[in-house]
Write a protein that holds these residues in place. Structure first.
Motif, PDB file in Angstrom:
ATOM      1  N   HIS A 199       0.921  -1.138  -0.106  1.00 15.12           N
ATOM      2  CA  HIS A 199       0.048  -0.136   0.011  1.00 15.12           C
ATOM      3  C   HIS A 199       1.065   1.383  -0.002  1.00 15.12           C
ATOM      4  O   HIS A 199       1.365   1.447   1.134  1.00 15.12           O
ATOM      5  CB  HIS A 199      -0.785  -0.013   1.208  1.00 15.12           C
ATOM      6  CG  HIS A 199      -1.777   1.094   1.409  1.00 15.12           C
ATOM      7  ND1 HIS A 199      -2.888   1.313   2.426  1.00 15.12           N
ATOM      8  CD2 HIS A 199      -1.994   2.424   0.732  1.00 15.12           C
ATOM      9  CE1 HIS A 199      -3.336   2.527   2.392  1.00 15.12           C
ATOM     10  NE2 HIS A 199      -2.816   3.180   1.387  1.00 15.12           N
ATOM     11  N   ILE A 200       1.061   1.849  -1.088  1.00 16.14           N
ATOM     12  CA  ILE A 200       1.619   3.049  -1.481  1.00 16.14           C
ATOM     13  C   ILE A 200       1.039   3.968  -1.800  1.00 16.14           C
ATOM     14  O   ILE A 200       0.603   3.783  -2.966  1.00 16.14           O
ATOM     15  CB  ILE A 200       3.111   2.819  -2.189  1.00 16.14           C
ATOM     16  CG1 ILE A 200       3.783   1.844  -1.409  1.00 16.14           C
ATOM     17  CG2 ILE A 200       3.884   4.226  -2.234  1.00 16.14           C
ATOM     18  CD1 ILE A 200       5.355   1.542  -1.962  1.00 16.14           C
ATOM     19  N   ASP A 201       0.705   5.090  -1.164  1.00 20.19           N
ATOM     20  CA  ASP A 201      -0.431   6.351  -1.544  1.00 20.19           C
ATOM     21  C   ASP A 201      -1.630   5.801  -1.569  1.00 20.19           C
ATOM     22  O   ASP A 201      -1.867   4.476  -1.000  1.00 20.19           O
ATOM     23  CB  ASP A 201       0.063   6.770  -3.278  1.00 20.19           C
ATOM     24  CG  ASP A 201      -0.209   8.299  -3.230  1.00 20.19           C
ATOM     25  OD1 ASP A 201      -1.198   8.649  -2.755  1.00 20.19           O
ATOM     26  OD2 ASP A 201       0.755   8.884  -3.997  1.00 20.19           O
ATOM     27  N   VAL A 202      -2.641   6.301  -2.181  1.00 19.56           N
ATOM     28  CA  VAL A 202      -3.790   5.968  -1.702  1.00 19.56           C
ATOM     29  C   VAL A 202      -4.624   5.147  -3.014  1.00 19.56           C
ATOM     30  O   VAL A 202      -4.025   4.916  -3.885  1.00 19.56           O
ATOM     31  CB  VAL A 202      -5.102   7.470  -2.074  1.00 19.56           C
ATOM     32  CG1 VAL A 202      -4.701   8.335  -0.979  1.00 19.56           C
ATOM     33  CG2 VAL A 202      -4.699   8.056  -3.396  1.00 19.56           C
ATOM     34  N   PHE A 203      -5.509   4.048  -2.574  1.00 23.39           N
ATOM     35  CA  PHE A 203      -6.261   3.248  -3.533  1.00 23.39           C
ATOM     36  C   PHE A 203      -7.069   4.285  -4.227  1.00 23.39           C
ATOM     37  O   PHE A 203      -7.896   4.917  -4.024  1.00 23.39           O
ATOM     38  CB  PHE A 203      -6.968   2.242  -2.608  1.00 23.39           C
ATOM     39  CG  PHE A 203      -5.833   1.030  -2.341  1.00 23.39           C
ATOM     40  CD1 PHE A 203      -5.488   0.124  -2.980  1.00 23.39           C
ATOM     41  CD2 PHE A 203      -5.564   1.295  -0.905  1.00 23.39           C
ATOM     42  CE1 PHE A 203      -4.444  -0.594  -2.655  1.00 23.39           C
ATOM     43  CE2 PHE A 203      -4.664   0.499  -0.290  1.00 23.39           C
ATOM     44  CZ  PHE A 203      -4.179  -0.610  -1.118  1.00 23.39           C
ATOM     45  N   LEU A 204      -7.087   3.636  -5.695  1.00 24.59           N
ATOM     46  CA  LEU A 204      -7.981   4.203  -6.912  1.00 24.59           C
ATOM     47  C   LEU A 204      -9.172   3.356  -7.147  1.00 24.59           C
ATOM     48  O   LEU A 204      -8.999   2.404  -6.626  1.00 24.59           O
ATOM     49  CB  LEU A 204      -6.996   4.539  -8.038  1.00 24.59           C
ATOM     50  CG  LEU A 204      -5.869   5.396  -8.016  1.00 24.59           C
ATOM     51  CD1 LEU A 204      -5.109   5.693  -9.072  1.00 24.59           C
ATOM     52  CD2 LEU A 204      -6.311   6.673  -7.206  1.00 24.59           C
ATOM     53  N   ASP A 205      -9.784   3.892  -7.887  1.00 27.26           N
ATOM     54  CA  ASP A 205     -11.246   2.956  -8.138  1.00 27.26           C
ATOM     55  C   ASP A 205     -10.969   1.829  -8.753  1.00 27.26           C
ATOM     56  O   ASP A 205     -12.006   0.606  -8.868  1.00 27.26           O
ATOM     57  CB  ASP A 205     -12.163   3.735  -9.268  1.00 27.26           C
ATOM     58  CG  ASP A 205     -12.934   5.064  -8.378  1.00 27.26           C
ATOM     59  OD1 ASP A 205     -12.849   5.126  -7.083  1.00 27.26           O
ATOM     60  OD2 ASP A 205     -13.295   6.006  -9.029  1.00 27.26           O
ATOM     61  N   ASN A 206      -9.674   1.474  -9.518  1.00 26.24           N
ATOM     62  CA  ASN A 206      -9.627   0.411 -10.212  1.00 26.24           C
ATOM     63  C   ASN A 206      -8.781  -0.722  -9.310  1.00 26.24           C
ATOM     64  O   ASN A 206      -8.291  -1.560  -9.684  1.00 26.24           O
ATOM     65  CB  ASN A 206      -8.725   0.592 -11.308  1.00 26.24           C
ATOM     66  CG  ASN A 206      -7.350   1.288 -11.036  1.00 26.24           C
ATOM     67  OD1 ASN A 206      -6.859   1.520  -9.753  1.00 26.24           O
ATOM     68  ND2 ASN A 206      -6.673   1.504 -12.021  1.00 26.24           N
ATOM     69  N   ASP A 207      -8.634  -0.441  -7.889  1.00 28.01           N
ATOM     70  CA  ASP A 207      -8.222  -0.991  -7.000  1.00 28.01           C
ATOM     71  C   ASP A 207      -6.537  -1.121  -6.902  1.00 28.01           C
ATOM     72  O   ASP A 207      -5.939  -1.773  -6.218  1.00 28.01           O
ATOM     73  CB  ASP A 207      -8.609  -2.486  -6.901  1.00 28.01           C
ATOM     74  CG  ASP A 207     -10.010  -2.520  -6.285  1.00 28.01           C
ATOM     75  OD1 ASP A 207     -10.417  -1.509  -5.625  1.00 28.01           O
ATOM     76  OD2 ASP A 207     -10.787  -3.516  -6.684  1.00 28.01           O
ATOM     77  N   TYR A 208      -5.881  -0.370  -7.858  1.00 26.93           N
ATOM     78  CA  TYR A 208      -4.408  -0.176  -7.859  1.00 26.93           C
ATOM     79  C   TYR A 208      -4.194   1.319  -7.299  1.00 26.93           C
ATOM     80  O   TYR A 208      -5.003   2.148  -6.729  1.00 26.93           O
ATOM     81  CB  TYR A 208      -4.159   0.244  -9.137  1.00 26.93           C
ATOM     82  CG  TYR A 208      -3.904  -1.033 -10.222  1.00 26.93           C
ATOM     83  CD1 TYR A 208      -2.512  -1.494 -10.357  1.00 26.93           C
ATOM     84  CD2 TYR A 208      -4.933  -1.648 -10.785  1.00 26.93           C
ATOM     85  CE1 TYR A 208      -2.545  -2.695 -11.237  1.00 26.93           C
ATOM     86  CE2 TYR A 208      -4.611  -2.791 -11.522  1.00 26.93           C
ATOM     87  CZ  TYR A 208      -3.506  -3.270 -11.714  1.00 26.93           C
ATOM     88  OH  TYR A 208      -3.509  -4.433 -12.611  1.00 26.93           O
ATOM     89  N   THR A 209      -3.085   1.254  -6.608  1.00 24.56           N
ATOM     90  CA  THR A 209      -2.696   2.434  -5.807  1.00 24.56           C
ATOM     91  C   THR A 209      -2.262   3.554  -6.838  1.00 24.56           C
ATOM     92  O   THR A 209      -1.979   3.419  -8.148  1.00 24.56           O
ATOM     93  CB  THR A 209      -1.578   2.403  -4.777  1.00 24.56           C
ATOM     94  OG1 THR A 209      -0.493   1.659  -5.472  1.00 24.56           O
ATOM     95  CG2 THR A 209      -1.862   1.377  -3.862  1.00 24.56           C
ATOM     96  N   LYS A 210      -2.337   4.843  -6.239  1.00 26.83           N
ATOM     97  CA  LYS A 210      -1.722   6.101  -7.093  1.00 26.83           C
ATOM     98  C   LYS A 210      -0.250   5.713  -7.489  1.00 26.83           C
ATOM     99  O   LYS A 210       0.071   6.064  -8.790  1.00 26.83           O
ATOM    100  CB  LYS A 210      -2.007   7.275  -6.272  1.00 26.83           C
ATOM    101  CG  LYS A 210      -1.690   8.301  -7.241  1.00 26.83           C
ATOM    102  CD  LYS A 210      -1.957   9.860  -6.430  1.00 26.83           C
ATOM    103  CE  LYS A 210      -1.988  10.882  -7.111  1.00 26.83           C
ATOM    104  NZ  LYS A 210      -2.296  12.089  -6.387  1.00 26.83           N
ATOM    105  N   GLU A 211       0.571   5.248  -6.557  1.00 23.67           N
ATOM    106  CA  GLU A 211       1.727   4.917  -6.857  1.00 23.67           C
ATOM    107  C   GLU A 211       1.912   4.066  -8.106  1.00 23.67           C
ATOM    108  O   GLU A 211       2.950   4.135  -8.901  1.00 23.67           O
ATOM    109  CB  GLU A 211       2.580   4.240  -5.815  1.00 23.67           C
ATOM    110  CG  GLU A 211       4.051   4.165  -5.871  1.00 23.67           C
ATOM    111  CD  GLU A 211       4.957   5.228  -5.720  1.00 23.67           C
ATOM    112  OE1 GLU A 211       6.183   4.915  -5.728  1.00 23.67           O
ATOM    113  OE2 GLU A 211       4.243   6.335  -5.401  1.00 23.67           O
TER     114      GLU A 211
END
Length: 339
Positions: A199-211
Motif C-alpha cells: 500500500h503506497i499512496d491512496v487506492f484508486l477506483d480500479n483497486d490499484y494505488t496511485k503509486e
C-alpha cells in the motif's frame, strides 16, 4: 545562455531537498549562487553547503525574482501554486512532485532516456516518480534492441520515499519492539518494522494505488511508447534507503540474458551486478548513497516467448529524486535551454 545560473532549492529542509543540496555540491554544479527556500516555520534554518551554510528563506510569490533555475521538492500543492509563478518570472522549474508529470505541456525527463524532451519545455519540467526512474533507465536500452511488449513490476520501496517522518517511525518502532513496548503507527496505517505493506499512496477506483498507476503512466510517457503494457504492485518495506524492483519483461523480438547483460553493461547510469553463484546481485544497502542504478538476477523467462526477469535497485533519494533533478539541470545548461 547562462552557464552559471542562480539556483534555488524549494523544500530545502526535507529529505530530498537536503539531498539536492548535497548533490549540487558533490557534482560541483556551476551555480553563481544557491539559495534555499521552505515554509515559514523553517525560515532561518541553517543548512550545510560547500563548507559553509545556507540560511533558509521563506517561500513567497516574490522568491523567484533573479532566480534562473529552481529545483522543487516541496509537495504537489506547493508546486501547483509556485511553479507557474516561477516560470512567469523567467525561472526554469524542475519539479519533483507528481503535480505536472502527466501534463501534456510538461516534459517528464530521465536524462539517460529522453533528454531531447527538454527542448520543448515551457518553463516547467517534471522529475518522474522514484520507482519509475530506476526502471526506465534499465528498460530503455533493452527496448531499443528488442522492443518491449509488456512489463510486470513489483517494487520493494524504502521508507525514505515517504519522508523524514517515516524514517523516524521505522526507527521508533524497532526500538519499541525490542523494548517490549506497544508499537505506535502514525505515518503508515500498519506497523512497518519487520513488515511489508502492499500500500503506497491512496487506492484508486480500479483497486490499484496511485503509486502503481504512476509507474504505468509515467513509463509510457518517458519512453514515448503508449503501446507498452505495464502493470505494477508497489510495496513499502522496512528499509531506510534504496528501492528494489522485480521486473518481468516480455519483448517482441528475441533477446537472451547474455545479450541483455552486454547491453546493460554499456548503458549510461547502469551498473550490472550479476553473479548469483557468488551471491553477487544488487542490494539496497549497497545502492544507498550511490548514483548508479544497479541490475542483476538477469535471466530468461521460459514461460513466455522472448521474456526476461531482472532485479533493479537504486537509491531513491539520489537517482530516484535529487540526482535526476540535478542531471536535468546540467542538461539544461548543456543544451542552452535556460532562459
Amino acid at each position: 545562455m547562462k552557464k552559471n545560473p542562480v539556483v534555488a532549492v524549494v523544500g530545502a529542509t526535507g529529505a530530498v531537498g537536503r539531498e539536492m543540496l548535497k548533490v549540487l555540491e558533490q557534482r560541483d554544479f556551476p551555480a553563481k549562487d544557491v539559495r534555499a527556500f521552505a515554509s515559514a516555520r523553517s525560515k532561518g534554518v541553517k543548512l550545510p553547503f560547500k563548507g559553509g551554510e545556507i540560511i533558509v528563506e521563506e517561500l513567497t510569490e516574490d522568491s523567484f525574482k533573479g532566480i534562473d533555475l529552481a529545483l522543487f521538492s516541496a509537495g504537489g500543492g506547493v508546486s501547483k501554486k509556485f511553479a507557474p509563478i516561477a516560470a512567469e518570472d523567467g525561472c526554469v522549474v524542475v519539479d519533483n512532485s507528481s503535480a505536472w508529470r502527466m501534463d501534456d505541456n510538461v516534459p517528464l525527463v530521465v536524462p539517460e532516456v529522453n533528454p531531447e524532451d527538454l527542448d520543448w519545455h515551457k518553463g516547467i519540467i517534471a522529475n518522474p516518480n522514484c520507482s519509475t526512474i530506476q526502471m526506465v533507465v534499465v528498460l530503455k536500452p533493452l527496448h531499443d534492441v528488442a522492443k518491449i511488449k509488456r512489463v510486470v513490476v513489483s517494487t520493494y520501496q524504502a521508507v525514505s520515499g515517504t519522508g523524514q517522518k517515516a524514517i523516524q517511525e521505522l526507527e521508533n518502532q524497532v526500538r519499541q519492539i525490542f523494548n517490549m513496548k506497544e508499537v505506535e503507527c502514525k505515518v503508515y496505517p500498519h506497523q512497518i518494522a519487520f513488515n511489508c505493506l502492499p500500500h503506497i499512496d491512496v487506492f484508486l477506483d480500479n483497486d490499484y494505488t496511485k503509486e502503481e498507476m504512476k509507474m504505468v503512466n509515467e513509463t509510457k510517457k518517458i519512453m514515448h511508447a503508449p503501446e507498452i503494457k505495464v502493470t505494477a504492485t508497489t510495496v513499502r518495506v522496512p528499509v531506510f534507503y534504496g528501492h528494489s524492483e522485480s521486473v518481468n519483461i516480455e519483448f517482441y523480438n528475441s533477446i537472451s540474458a547474455k545479450e541483455a547483460r552486454a547491453i546493460l553493461s554499456q548503458a549510461p547510469g547502469v551498473k550490472v551486478l550479476d553473479n548469483p553463484k557468488e551471491s553477487i546481485y544488487p542490494l539496497a544497502i549497497y545502492a544507498a548513497g550511490e548514483d548508479d542504478t544497479f541490475v542483476g538476477r538477469i535471466r530468461e523467462d521460459d514461460t513466455v516467448d522472448n521474456g526476461l526477469n531482472l532485479w533493479i535497485v537504486a537509491d531513491n533519494l539520489r537517482k530516484g529524486a535529487a540526482l535526476n533533478a540535478v542531471q536535468i539541470a546540467e542538461h539544461l545548461i548543456i543544451r542552452e535551454l535556460l532562459r
